[in-house]
Write an enzyme that holds these catalytic residues in place. Sequence first.
Site, PDB file in Angstrom:
ATOM      1  NE  ARG A 145      -3.012   0.395   3.278  1.00  0.00           N
ATOM      2  CZ  ARG A 145      -2.346   0.548   4.437  1.00  0.00           C
ATOM      3  NH1 ARG A 145      -1.607   1.619   4.650  1.00  0.00           N
ATOM      4  NH2 ARG A 145      -2.441  -0.377   5.378  1.00  0.00           N
ATOM      5  CE1 TYR A 163     -16.133  11.248 -16.285  1.00  0.00           C
ATOM      6  CE2 TYR A 163     -15.804  11.209 -13.916  1.00  0.00           C
ATOM      7  CZ  TYR A 163     -16.127  10.557 -15.099  1.00  0.00           C
ATOM      8  OH  TYR A 163     -16.419   9.228 -15.076  1.00  0.00           O
ATOM      9  CG  ASP A 175      -9.506  15.482 -15.270  1.00  0.00           C
ATOM     10  OD1 ASP A 175      -8.819  14.864 -16.101  1.00  0.00           O
ATOM     11  OD2 ASP A 175     -10.514  14.997 -14.716  1.00  0.00           O
ATOM     12  CE  LYS A 182     -12.479   7.480 -18.743  1.00  0.00           C
ATOM     13  NZ  LYS A 182     -12.779   8.753 -18.113  1.00  0.00           N
TER      14      LYS A 182
HETATM   15  C1  LIG Z   1     -13.279   9.164 -16.806  1.00  0.00           C
HETATM   16  C2  LIG Z   1     -12.868  10.470 -16.257  1.00  0.00           C
HETATM   17  C3  LIG Z   1     -12.632  10.644 -14.884  1.00  0.00           C
HETATM   18  C4  LIG Z   1     -12.860   9.532 -13.879  1.00  0.00           C
HETATM   19  O1  LIG Z   1     -11.942   8.508 -14.072  1.00  0.00           O
HETATM   20  P1  LIG Z   1     -12.260   6.951 -13.699  1.00  0.00           P
HETATM   21  O2  LIG Z   1     -11.006   6.286 -14.118  1.00  0.00           O
HETATM   22  O3  LIG Z   1     -13.459   6.573 -14.499  1.00  0.00           O
HETATM   23  O4  LIG Z   1     -12.515   6.907 -12.252  1.00  0.00           O
HETATM   24  C5  LIG Z   1     -12.200  11.879 -14.452  1.00  0.00           C
HETATM   25  N1  LIG Z   1     -12.021  12.912 -15.316  1.00  0.00           N
HETATM   26  C6  LIG Z   1     -12.259  12.774 -16.634  1.00  0.00           C
HETATM   27  C7  LIG Z   1     -12.046  13.952 -17.521  1.00  0.00           C
HETATM   28  C8  LIG Z   1     -12.685  11.564 -17.146  1.00  0.00           C
HETATM   29  O5  LIG Z   1     -12.927  11.449 -18.452  1.00  0.00           O
END
Ligand SMILES: *Cc1c(COP(=O)(O)O)cnc(C)c1O
Length: 383
Positions: A47, A99, A171, A196
């Site tokens: 962890r 998001y 982000d 992604k």
């Molecule tokens: C998908 C996404 C998230 C969340 O990520 P997860 O891996 O699904 O928890 C946060 N910000 C953006 C811009 C996203 O596309």
Amino acid sequence: MSDINTRLVHGVIDGDSRTGAVNVPIYQTSTYRQPELGRNTGYEYSRTGNPTREALEKQIADLEGGKAGFAFASGMAAIDAVLRLYGSGRTVVISSNVYGGTFRILDKIFSHFGLGYKIVDTSDLSAVEKSITPDVSAFLIESPANPLMTVTDISAVSDIARRHNIHTIVDNTFMTPYLQRPIESGADIVVHSATKYIGGHSDLVAGLAVVNDEELAERLHFIQNATGGILQPFDSFLALRGIKTLSVRMDRHVSNAEHVAEYLRKHPAVSKVYYPGLKTDPGYEINKKQASAGGGMISFDLKEGYDHRAFLSSTELIALAESLGGVESLLCHPSSMTHASIPADIRRKVGITDGLIRLSVGIEDRNDIIADLETAFGKSKRV
Ligand SMILES: *Cc1c(COP(=O)(O)O)cnc(C)c1O
């Protein structure tokens, strides 16, 4: 420092020095033998630290130009950990097109612990300036922001933030460090859903955070270890493997998206195209200043007379699915899918109509993508 194309392939920790394996091994272990009481190998418990995860954490820090990186079980776990840097009584200012999950965690979870939020159109710098009150600790922005691909000037927001001792969190999921490096534009913290483009193959859920300050690094590591939302060794390996091909994938995502955006712009069934790589897009100039391309995500509005339900069930190659950034093209309906957790009135106010469709342009042949869209447009025309 080598070129980013080389750093993507080789990382900071390149393979395994013990065996010569060209890949970082999957250290599937929870604990580590200690040579004697009070001494360890640098690893005590997974962890706290794991060599596979560490290779990924060092690589993302290097790619984003930050001081330290952290890998989490999902993008939301990364965002959750970063928001825990701010305490009760403080406020985070978020982009209006943030998001959906980011909005939800602030609205439904952090609000119970006294951390507030304000929604601001961060593409409007005077609104950003006006949003500042003594309780504001951070701006959390996305550029381009989902689903209208709204561009925010990262360096301008970071400048405003710095003058008021406020952190800027970006982000960077939609752009990846290959196309955009927010820390170079003045941001303090970068977060990713590595689910992604970084993973890139729709086979992984993962999150990353990078900080540009030693003290923030220490605090975030403390939070990561104390709350435990870490990325597992095998998933860290998948993320490392995805990163190796990030540049070639992104180049194709971008060239396909530029081509598809042009096709949509001229299409009689489409009333509006949102893509910051189009010269006609309001965010084009600012995006060009802070990113090397417009990315692989396009949204568009269907004209009256076209049925979004029929459109979304008529594609064959392109799947209707949540998520984005994989090698395969995906379609989504923001108002009922990704942005359903945003209340309808707010949704309408920011322009997320029921006819809005989001396309994650994959790396397939661009003519096949367009042929599939063309069939769906034909089938969605109301008679
Ligand atoms: C998908 C996404 C998230 C969340 O990520 P997860 O891996 O699904 O928890 C946060 N910000 C953006 C811009 C996203 O596309």
